[in-house]
Design a protein around this motif. Sequence first.
Motif, PDB file in Angstrom:
ATOM      1  N   LYS A  89      -3.757   8.389   1.240  1.00 14.01           N
ATOM      2  CA  LYS A  89      -3.650   8.752   2.649  1.00 14.01           C
ATOM      3  C   LYS A  89      -2.679   9.907   2.878  1.00 14.01           C
ATOM      4  O   LYS A  89      -3.048  10.935   3.425  1.00 14.01           O
ATOM      5  N   GLU A  90      -1.424   9.738   2.446  1.00 10.16           N
ATOM      6  CA  GLU A  90      -0.459  10.803   2.709  1.00 10.16           C
ATOM      7  C   GLU A  90       0.794  10.655   1.858  1.00 10.16           C
ATOM      8  O   GLU A  90       1.072   9.595   1.295  1.00 10.16           O
ATOM      9  N   VAL A  91       1.556  11.769   1.812  1.00  7.18           N
ATOM     10  CA  VAL A  91       2.868  11.809   1.161  1.00  7.18           C
ATOM     11  C   VAL A  91       3.915  12.017   2.242  1.00  7.18           C
ATOM     12  O   VAL A  91       3.731  12.849   3.130  1.00  7.18           O
ATOM     13  N   ARG A  92       4.999  11.267   2.174  1.00 11.09           N
ATOM     14  CA  ARG A  92       6.081  11.441   3.147  1.00 11.09           C
ATOM     15  C   ARG A  92       7.382  11.722   2.402  1.00 11.09           C
ATOM     16  O   ARG A  92       7.845  10.878   1.611  1.00 11.09           O
ATOM     17  N   GLN A 110       0.813  -1.216   0.000  1.00 13.95           N
ATOM     18  CA  GLN A 110       0.000   0.000   0.000  1.00 13.95           C
ATOM     19  C   GLN A 110       0.849   1.271   0.000  1.00 13.95           C
ATOM     20  O   GLN A 110       0.326   2.373  -0.137  1.00 13.95           O
ATOM     21  N   ILE A 111       2.169   1.105   0.142  1.00 14.36           N
ATOM     22  CA  ILE A 111       3.077   2.252   0.132  1.00 14.36           C
ATOM     23  C   ILE A 111       3.910   2.221  -1.143  1.00 14.36           C
ATOM     24  O   ILE A 111       4.500   1.198  -1.490  1.00 14.36           O
ATOM     25  N   LEU A 112       3.943   3.351  -1.839  1.00 12.55           N
ATOM     26  CA  LEU A 112       4.724   3.484  -3.064  1.00 12.55           C
ATOM     27  C   LEU A 112       6.026   4.223  -2.782  1.00 12.55           C
ATOM     28  O   LEU A 112       6.071   5.124  -1.939  1.00 12.55           O
ATOM     29  N   PHE A 113       7.058   3.835  -3.503  1.00 13.34           N
ATOM     30  CA  PHE A 113       8.365   4.490  -3.400  1.00 13.34           C
ATOM     31  C   PHE A 113       8.601   5.265  -4.699  1.00 13.34           C
ATOM     32  O   PHE A 113       8.616   4.680  -5.784  1.00 13.34           O
ATOM     33  N   ILE A 114       8.771   6.577  -4.596  1.00 15.15           N
ATOM     34  CA  ILE A 114       8.913   7.452  -5.763  1.00 15.15           C
ATOM     35  C   ILE A 114      10.363   7.929  -5.859  1.00 15.15           C
ATOM     36  O   ILE A 114      10.936   8.396  -4.875  1.00 15.15           O
ATOM     37  N   MET A 164      -1.172  16.797  -4.635  1.00 14.76           N
ATOM     38  CA  MET A 164      -2.124  17.161  -5.677  1.00 14.76           C
ATOM     39  C   MET A 164      -2.163  16.122  -6.788  1.00 14.76           C
ATOM     40  O   MET A 164      -3.192  15.896  -7.413  1.00 14.76           O
ATOM     41  N   LEU A 165      -1.029  15.469  -7.016  1.00  4.40           N
ATOM     42  CA  LEU A 165      -0.973  14.441  -8.052  1.00  4.40           C
ATOM     43  C   LEU A 165      -1.668  13.153  -7.614  1.00  4.40           C
ATOM     44  O   LEU A 165      -2.433  12.554  -8.366  1.00  4.40           O
ATOM     45  N   PHE A 166      -1.399  12.732  -6.375  1.00  5.88           N
ATOM     46  CA  PHE A 166      -1.855  11.411  -5.941  1.00  5.88           C
ATOM     47  C   PHE A 166      -3.228  11.412  -5.277  1.00  5.88           C
ATOM     48  O   PHE A 166      -3.872  10.361  -5.220  1.00  5.88           O
ATOM     49  N   ASN A 167      -3.699  12.548  -4.775  1.00  4.32           N
ATOM     50  CA  ASN A 167      -4.980  12.498  -4.062  1.00  4.32           C
ATOM     51  C   ASN A 167      -6.187  12.397  -4.988  1.00  4.32           C
ATOM     52  O   ASN A 167      -7.321  12.325  -4.535  1.00  4.32           O
TER      53      ASN A 167
END
Length: 254
Positions: A207-210, A180-184, A198-201
Amino acid sequence: MAVHPNHTIYINNLNEKIKKDELKKSLYAIFSQFGQILDIVALKTFKMRGQAFVIFKEINSAANALRSMQGFPFYDKPMRIQFSKKDSEVIAKMKGTYVEQPKRSRDKHEDEGGKRKKRSKAQANVEQNQAPVSQGPPPQIAARPPPQLNPPVPVAPVGMPAPVAAPPAVSAIPEQPPNQILFITNLPEETNEMMLSMLFNQFPGFKEVRLVPGRHDIAFVEFETDVQAGAAKDALQSFKITPTNAMKITFAKK
């Protein structure tokens, strides 16, 4: 009076505190998903503060962008979007309807203040027994910068995995099982949390960007399920936040 759909959308109610370059890059990041963008016009003059124009190559792209992004919270303010009342200069040239005279008239009106300042400076130099400042080319404000946000001709991604017979490339990232977590990776230096959010929501389950402290080129994006994360991964794989930075997205290690 209703405005007919065209290639250019007009956006207002934008956050006036955002710098021009950051504003244009962020607009490109969220609108390029709808189609090829030919230009983005965002001026910081008194009359144009909080406003911008996004010019698409196709009318359908502009229509989808208007419908999908109407009211979208952009830097904490909902965007108000409508079609531009007339074709932009670049579209008029494509259609063959561009007329030179209106352009000169408009440019003259826009840079009138700049010319007055230049004349005042020349007069001041004369009074100080100095050579007057040459009028030279028109003030810079009249010359619109080239649309450096336009996507370049696609090229092969940097860091592509080497052929099977050769040793694996150091920068290659092995594919991980669904998570469920993506690595960019391969993010540009100006990337910030707001831009990625803004891109992923726009995808269900976001849920969130870290961001990673001290690293501008990588980030993690979390979704509620690995299926939702996979949908976002497939849709935004190789998405270009800037013309030179195509995002690389993998599932994060569990």
